[in-house]
Design a protein around this motif. Sequence first.
Motif, short mmCIF file in Angstrom:
data_model
loop_
_atom_site.label_atom_id
_atom_site.label_comp_id
_atom_site.label_asym_id
_atom_site.label_seq_id
_atom_site.Cartn_x
_atom_site.Cartn_y
_atom_site.Cartn_z
N THR A 86 0.85 -1.19 0.00
CA THR A 86 0.00 0.00 0.00
C THR A 86 0.88 1.23 0.00
O THR A 86 2.01 1.22 0.49
CB THR A 86 -0.93 0.04 1.23
N ASP A 87 0.35 2.30 -0.58
CA ASP A 87 1.04 3.58 -0.67
C ASP A 87 0.09 4.64 -0.15
O ASP A 87 -0.67 5.25 -0.91
CB ASP A 87 1.45 3.85 -2.12
N LEU A 88 0.08 4.86 1.17
CA LEU A 88 -0.91 5.70 1.84
C LEU A 88 -0.53 7.17 1.80
O LEU A 88 0.58 7.55 2.20
CB LEU A 88 -1.06 5.26 3.30
N LYS A 89 -1.45 8.02 1.34
CA LYS A 89 -1.24 9.47 1.38
C LYS A 89 -1.39 9.95 2.82
O LYS A 89 -2.36 9.59 3.50
CB LYS A 89 -2.26 10.16 0.47
N LEU A 90 -0.45 10.77 3.26
CA LEU A 90 -0.42 11.17 4.66
C LEU A 90 -0.98 12.58 4.86
O LEU A 90 -0.76 13.48 4.05
CB LEU A 90 1.03 11.14 5.17
N ASP A 91 -1.70 12.74 5.96
CA ASP A 91 -2.15 14.06 6.37
C ASP A 91 -1.17 14.63 7.39
O ASP A 91 -0.22 13.95 7.82
CB ASP A 91 -3.57 14.00 6.94
N LEU A 92 -1.39 15.87 7.78
CA LEU A 92 -0.47 16.52 8.72
C LEU A 92 -0.89 16.26 10.16
O LEU A 92 -1.38 17.13 10.87
CB LEU A 92 -0.40 18.02 8.44
N SER A 119 13.32 23.37 -2.93
CA SER A 119 12.65 22.16 -3.40
C SER A 119 11.24 22.09 -2.82
O SER A 119 11.01 22.42 -1.66
CB SER A 119 13.42 20.91 -2.98
N ARG A 120 10.31 21.64 -3.66
CA ARG A 120 8.91 21.49 -3.27
C ARG A 120 8.63 20.03 -2.96
O ARG A 120 9.08 19.14 -3.68
CB ARG A 120 8.01 21.98 -4.40
N VAL A 121 7.88 19.77 -1.88
CA VAL A 121 7.49 18.40 -1.55
C VAL A 121 6.38 17.98 -2.50
O VAL A 121 5.31 18.60 -2.54
CB VAL A 121 7.02 18.29 -0.09
N VAL A 122 6.62 16.94 -3.30
CA VAL A 122 5.65 16.49 -4.30
C VAL A 122 5.10 15.10 -3.99
O VAL A 122 4.19 14.64 -4.66
CB VAL A 122 6.25 16.51 -5.72
N GLU A 123 5.65 14.45 -2.98
CA GLU A 123 5.09 13.19 -2.50
C GLU A 123 5.24 13.14 -0.99
O GLU A 123 6.30 13.45 -0.45
CB GLU A 123 5.80 11.98 -3.11
N LEU A 124 4.15 12.78 -0.31
CA LEU A 124 4.17 12.61 1.14
C LEU A 124 3.26 11.42 1.44
O LEU A 124 2.04 11.53 1.41
CB LEU A 124 3.66 13.87 1.84
#
Length: 421
Positions: A86-92, A119-124
């Motif tokens: 799984t590749d879970l998108k994370l919240d803050l 640099s911009r965060v493009v995956e979290l």
Amino acid sequence: AILSAALGAVSTPTCSGDALVMAPAADDATALAEQLRAEGYVVLRGVLSAEDCDALREHVLRSSDEAKRLGRDDLFGEIQDGDRRTDLKLDLCPPVVSSLNSFGSRCGPLLQEVTGGDSRVVELAAITSNGGAVQQRVHADTMHGVTRFLQSDVSLHHTTRERGADESDDEDAPEDIGNIIRAVATDTALIFTSLVALQDVEPDMGPTHVWPATHTVGHHATLWGKGGGKISVEDADKSFGVAHRQMTLSKGDLVLYDSRVMHCGGANTSEKQRSVLCISCMGPGIRPDGSTWTMLSSLRNQLSLNKLPLPESSACAPANSASCEEVELPPPPQRKAGAADDAVGKSSAAAARDPDGPKRIPPVSEWDAAVQCTLCRRWRPCSVVEAAKLTGVENGFQCPLLGHSCMQEQGCTDDEIDALF
């Protein structure tokens, strides 16, 4: 290399992945950046605290289980061989904010050095490999800019200026092509991905495999010459001329790699779950082809390294722990008002395209028709009307025309497609 001060300890695994080769110490990001440019990856020790790792891992596993139970596919990104991954998108939530701040403190100077700017965060996200997960095929997350140019049938338009009597028609052609290739190579943004171990990673847990110094045009040409980027670990060792390194990391360690470097997830033959925090950062330039851009839509274009550390007040979501009565997930993405009306009359590709990432590949049972990409040779789903149009385009159909990427898996076998049509 061993680096001290703000960067902390750094090491490079040997070919076996079991031992470490130590190099002279340094006190700034320059030496580490040189290693990252040359080898395509570095390993940093002790980036996250054990407390943050434990809290984040618990949040990830509980959130993933609940999201799967509720069928919240919007919270997962695409990942190769995803049956047991799984590749879970994370919240803050608090452990994510704390981890981002630790990451920025340790990796910020290095990333600024290698990208030449902010640099911009493009995956979290957080990737979890469950017991029984098969070994992924060797791949790169993004295509090398020059390789992308060379694989496309680009038509170079003639100049509109009048030529002198002593000029031949093709006199400037080599220089023009060279300028185009240099522009593609230098203007394409660099993406660097970090995978932070949230528990000790043992050899039987399917550690990430990395092939050093394979982020070059030549290695990408080798990859794409192997049946559209499909290559096994054994074949990769021979074809690339270098043995892979296993990232058997300790809790809190990370591997930071150039998104163009060859790598894959190993087979998890244990009964343990292997979770890693995934943070990808993109420098200035044109967005490269590929990457999954796994990130909540609410966080896109909101996080950059120059904004770190985040204040504690930025933790706007709760952490899901054993002490919680129920698991809280991010709300489903809201469709903008009028979006359904705007989509009327447009192709299915335009209506479903994700502006910050490739369109998802649906199950083959949902395909109405299919077209084959002239670059990666993979089949892509489309409508019957689109198929008729796309098969006749100049230079042949290519994945971006439907909002897909050549780096995406086909999602089914050729035999399954043949049986459907």
